[in-house]
Scaffold this motif. Sequence first.
Motif, PDB file in Angstrom:
ATOM      1  N   GLN A 193       0.809  -1.215   0.000  1.00  0.00           N
ATOM      2  CA  GLN A 193       0.000   0.000   0.000  1.00  0.00           C
ATOM      3  C   GLN A 193       0.847   1.272   0.000  1.00  0.00           C
ATOM      4  O   GLN A 193       0.324   2.349  -0.246  1.00  0.00           O
ATOM      5  CB  GLN A 193      -0.947  -0.003   1.203  1.00  0.00           C
ATOM      6  CG  GLN A 193      -2.007  -1.063   1.098  1.00  0.00           C
ATOM      7  CD  GLN A 193      -2.814  -1.218   2.378  1.00  0.00           C
ATOM      8  OE1 GLN A 193      -2.454  -0.702   3.437  1.00  0.00           O
ATOM      9  NE2 GLN A 193      -3.900  -1.954   2.287  1.00  0.00           N
ATOM     10  N   SER A 194       2.131   1.125   0.265  1.00  0.00           N
ATOM     11  CA  SER A 194       3.007   2.304   0.284  1.00  0.00           C
ATOM     12  C   SER A 194       3.294   2.749  -1.150  1.00  0.00           C
ATOM     13  O   SER A 194       3.004   2.057  -2.109  1.00  0.00           O
ATOM     14  CB  SER A 194       4.319   1.980   0.999  1.00  0.00           C
ATOM     15  OG  SER A 194       5.152   1.209   0.161  1.00  0.00           O
ATOM     16  N   LYS A 195       3.883   3.897  -1.278  1.00  0.00           N
ATOM     17  CA  LYS A 195       4.261   4.419  -2.593  1.00  0.00           C
ATOM     18  C   LYS A 195       5.705   4.069  -2.936  1.00  0.00           C
ATOM     19  O   LYS A 195       6.263   4.587  -3.878  1.00  0.00           O
ATOM     20  CB  LYS A 195       4.087   5.944  -2.612  1.00  0.00           C
ATOM     21  CG  LYS A 195       2.695   6.400  -2.325  1.00  0.00           C
ATOM     22  CD  LYS A 195       1.747   5.956  -3.409  1.00  0.00           C
ATOM     23  CE  LYS A 195       0.360   6.489  -3.106  1.00  0.00           C
ATOM     24  NZ  LYS A 195      -0.664   5.867  -3.894  1.00  0.00           N
ATOM     25  N   ARG A 196       6.294   3.187  -2.154  1.00  0.00           N
ATOM     26  CA  ARG A 196       7.696   2.826  -2.356  1.00  0.00           C
ATOM     27  C   ARG A 196       7.807   1.512  -3.120  1.00  0.00           C
ATOM     28  O   ARG A 196       6.910   0.684  -3.061  1.00  0.00           O
ATOM     29  CB  ARG A 196       8.371   2.694  -1.001  1.00  0.00           C
ATOM     30  CG  ARG A 196       8.244   4.005  -0.204  1.00  0.00           C
ATOM     31  CD  ARG A 196       8.975   3.953   1.065  1.00  0.00           C
ATOM     32  NE  ARG A 196      10.396   3.981   0.731  1.00  0.00           N
ATOM     33  CZ  ARG A 196      11.358   3.678   1.570  1.00  0.00           C
ATOM     34  NH1 ARG A 196      11.066   3.329   2.802  1.00  0.00           N
ATOM     35  NH2 ARG A 196      12.612   3.728   1.209  1.00  0.00           N
ATOM     36  N   PRO A 197       8.926   1.298  -3.820  1.00  0.00           N
ATOM     37  CA  PRO A 197       9.125   0.025  -4.513  1.00  0.00           C
ATOM     38  C   PRO A 197       9.214  -1.129  -3.511  1.00  0.00           C
ATOM     39  O   PRO A 197       9.745  -0.978  -2.412  1.00  0.00           O
ATOM     40  CB  PRO A 197      10.462   0.204  -5.228  1.00  0.00           C
ATOM     41  CG  PRO A 197      10.744   1.659  -5.213  1.00  0.00           C
ATOM     42  CD  PRO A 197      10.015   2.232  -4.048  1.00  0.00           C
ATOM     43  N   VAL A 198       8.683  -2.258  -3.891  1.00  0.00           N
ATOM     44  CA  VAL A 198       8.729  -3.460  -3.065  1.00  0.00           C
ATOM     45  C   VAL A 198       9.336  -4.567  -3.913  1.00  0.00           C
ATOM     46  O   VAL A 198       8.976  -4.730  -5.075  1.00  0.00           O
ATOM     47  CB  VAL A 198       7.313  -3.874  -2.593  1.00  0.00           C
ATOM     48  CG1 VAL A 198       7.367  -5.149  -1.773  1.00  0.00           C
ATOM     49  CG2 VAL A 198       6.667  -2.752  -1.802  1.00  0.00           C
ATOM     50  N   ILE A 199      10.270  -5.305  -3.326  1.00  0.00           N
ATOM     51  CA  ILE A 199      10.904  -6.419  -4.040  1.00  0.00           C
ATOM     52  C   ILE A 199      10.592  -7.706  -3.284  1.00  0.00           C
ATOM     53  O   ILE A 199      10.939  -7.845  -2.116  1.00  0.00           O
ATOM     54  CB  ILE A 199      12.425  -6.217  -4.160  1.00  0.00           C
ATOM     55  CG1 ILE A 199      12.722  -4.929  -4.935  1.00  0.00           C
ATOM     56  CG2 ILE A 199      13.067  -7.425  -4.833  1.00  0.00           C
ATOM     57  CD1 ILE A 199      14.185  -4.557  -4.990  1.00  0.00           C
ATOM     58  N   PHE A 200       9.925  -8.632  -3.962  1.00  0.00           N
ATOM     59  CA  PHE A 200       9.643  -9.955  -3.420  1.00  0.00           C
ATOM     60  C   PHE A 200      10.663 -10.928  -3.989  1.00  0.00           C
ATOM     61  O   PHE A 200      11.068 -10.806  -5.146  1.00  0.00           O
ATOM     62  CB  PHE A 200       8.240 -10.418  -3.835  1.00  0.00           C
ATOM     63  CG  PHE A 200       7.133  -9.703  -3.136  1.00  0.00           C
ATOM     64  CD1 PHE A 200       6.534 -10.262  -2.023  1.00  0.00           C
ATOM     65  CD2 PHE A 200       6.696  -8.472  -3.587  1.00  0.00           C
ATOM     66  CE1 PHE A 200       5.500  -9.614  -1.371  1.00  0.00           C
ATOM     67  CE2 PHE A 200       5.668  -7.809  -2.952  1.00  0.00           C
ATOM     68  CZ  PHE A 200       5.073  -8.379  -1.837  1.00  0.00           C
ATOM     69  N   THR A 201      11.077 -11.887  -3.187  1.00  0.00           N
ATOM     70  CA  THR A 201      12.026 -12.900  -3.651  1.00  0.00           C
ATOM     71  C   THR A 201      11.567 -14.289  -3.220  1.00  0.00           C
ATOM     72  O   THR A 201      10.827 -14.441  -2.255  1.00  0.00           O
ATOM     73  CB  THR A 201      13.445 -12.673  -3.084  1.00  0.00           C
ATOM     74  OG1 THR A 201      13.400 -12.803  -1.661  1.00  0.00           O
ATOM     75  CG2 THR A 201      13.987 -11.311  -3.464  1.00  0.00           C
ATOM     76  N   ALA A 202      12.021 -15.285  -3.963  1.00  0.00           N
ATOM     77  CA  ALA A 202      11.808 -16.690  -3.598  1.00  0.00           C
ATOM     78  C   ALA A 202      12.882 -17.502  -4.299  1.00  0.00           C
ATOM     79  O   ALA A 202      13.408 -17.097  -5.336  1.00  0.00           O
ATOM     80  CB  ALA A 202      10.433 -17.175  -4.025  1.00  0.00           C
ATOM     81  N   TRP A 203      13.223 -18.624  -3.739  1.00  0.00           N
ATOM     82  CA  TRP A 203      14.218 -19.485  -4.352  1.00  0.00           C
ATOM     83  C   TRP A 203      13.659 -20.099  -5.626  1.00  0.00           C
ATOM     84  O   TRP A 203      12.457 -20.329  -5.754  1.00  0.00           O
ATOM     85  CB  TRP A 203      14.668 -20.583  -3.391  1.00  0.00           C
ATOM     86  CG  TRP A 203      15.414 -20.022  -2.227  1.00  0.00           C
ATOM     87  CD1 TRP A 203      15.026 -20.058  -0.927  1.00  0.00           C
ATOM     88  CD2 TRP A 203      16.651 -19.302  -2.257  1.00  0.00           C
ATOM     89  NE1 TRP A 203      15.939 -19.397  -0.150  1.00  0.00           N
ATOM     90  CE2 TRP A 203      16.944 -18.923  -0.936  1.00  0.00           C
ATOM     91  CE3 TRP A 203      17.517 -18.925  -3.276  1.00  0.00           C
ATOM     92  CZ2 TRP A 203      18.084 -18.200  -0.612  1.00  0.00           C
ATOM     93  CZ3 TRP A 203      18.656 -18.198  -2.942  1.00  0.00           C
ATOM     94  CH2 TRP A 203      18.929 -17.858  -1.632  1.00  0.00           C
ATOM     95  N   HIS A 204      14.544 -20.366  -6.566  1.00  0.00           N
ATOM     96  CA  HIS A 204      14.150 -20.986  -7.830  1.00  0.00           C
ATOM     97  C   HIS A 204      13.378 -22.274  -7.526  1.00  0.00           C
ATOM     98  O   HIS A 204      13.717 -23.018  -6.633  1.00  0.00           O
ATOM     99  CB  HIS A 204      15.399 -21.298  -8.671  1.00  0.00           C
ATOM    100  CG  HIS A 204      15.068 -21.890  -9.984  1.00  0.00           C
ATOM    101  ND1 HIS A 204      14.598 -21.127 -11.014  1.00  0.00           N
ATOM    102  CD2 HIS A 204      15.091 -23.156 -10.418  1.00  0.00           C
ATOM    103  CE1 HIS A 204      14.370 -21.904 -12.045  1.00  0.00           C
ATOM    104  NE2 HIS A 204      14.667 -23.138 -11.715  1.00  0.00           N
ATOM    105  N   GLY A 205      12.336 -22.499  -8.262  1.00  0.00           N
ATOM    106  CA  GLY A 205      11.500 -23.661  -8.021  1.00  0.00           C
ATOM    107  C   GLY A 205      10.312 -23.334  -7.145  1.00  0.00           C
ATOM    108  O   GLY A 205       9.389 -24.128  -7.009  1.00  0.00           O
TER     109      GLY A 205
END
Length: 127
Positions: A39-51
């Motif tokens: 909900q913020s106006k800032r960039p968000v980076i989601f990560t997960a391991w391959h697979g």
Amino acid sequence: MGPRAARFAGGGLALLGRITHRTARLQISGLEDATRALQSKRPVIFTAWHGQTHLLFPFLLTYADPSRFTVLTPDDERGAVLGITARAFGARSFAISMEDESLAGARRTLAFIRELRHGAFAYLTPD
């Protein structure tokens, strides 16, 4: 893997994501934090391991707007499959080659960063 096989595999992952979204109950640790970040106006980076990449899509369909996501993928067969899967959910895909010695990879990375600066959320696999 050819383009036809990539479309089949990408479509299969998208189908798995949609089935998971409709049949599984999501239990997410830190959901309040993720919701505030989205909900913020800032960039968000989601990560997960391959697979585990396909597990993001049920989350997106439940809690976020997939069209605001940009998925960073390798510029190879795996990336083609992930790009097809991302587009099936309405997300954008950026394929970047880590082996390309020209400036193309740097330009694609800068374009990806511009997407973030303009309000897109990112999803990538750090491995």
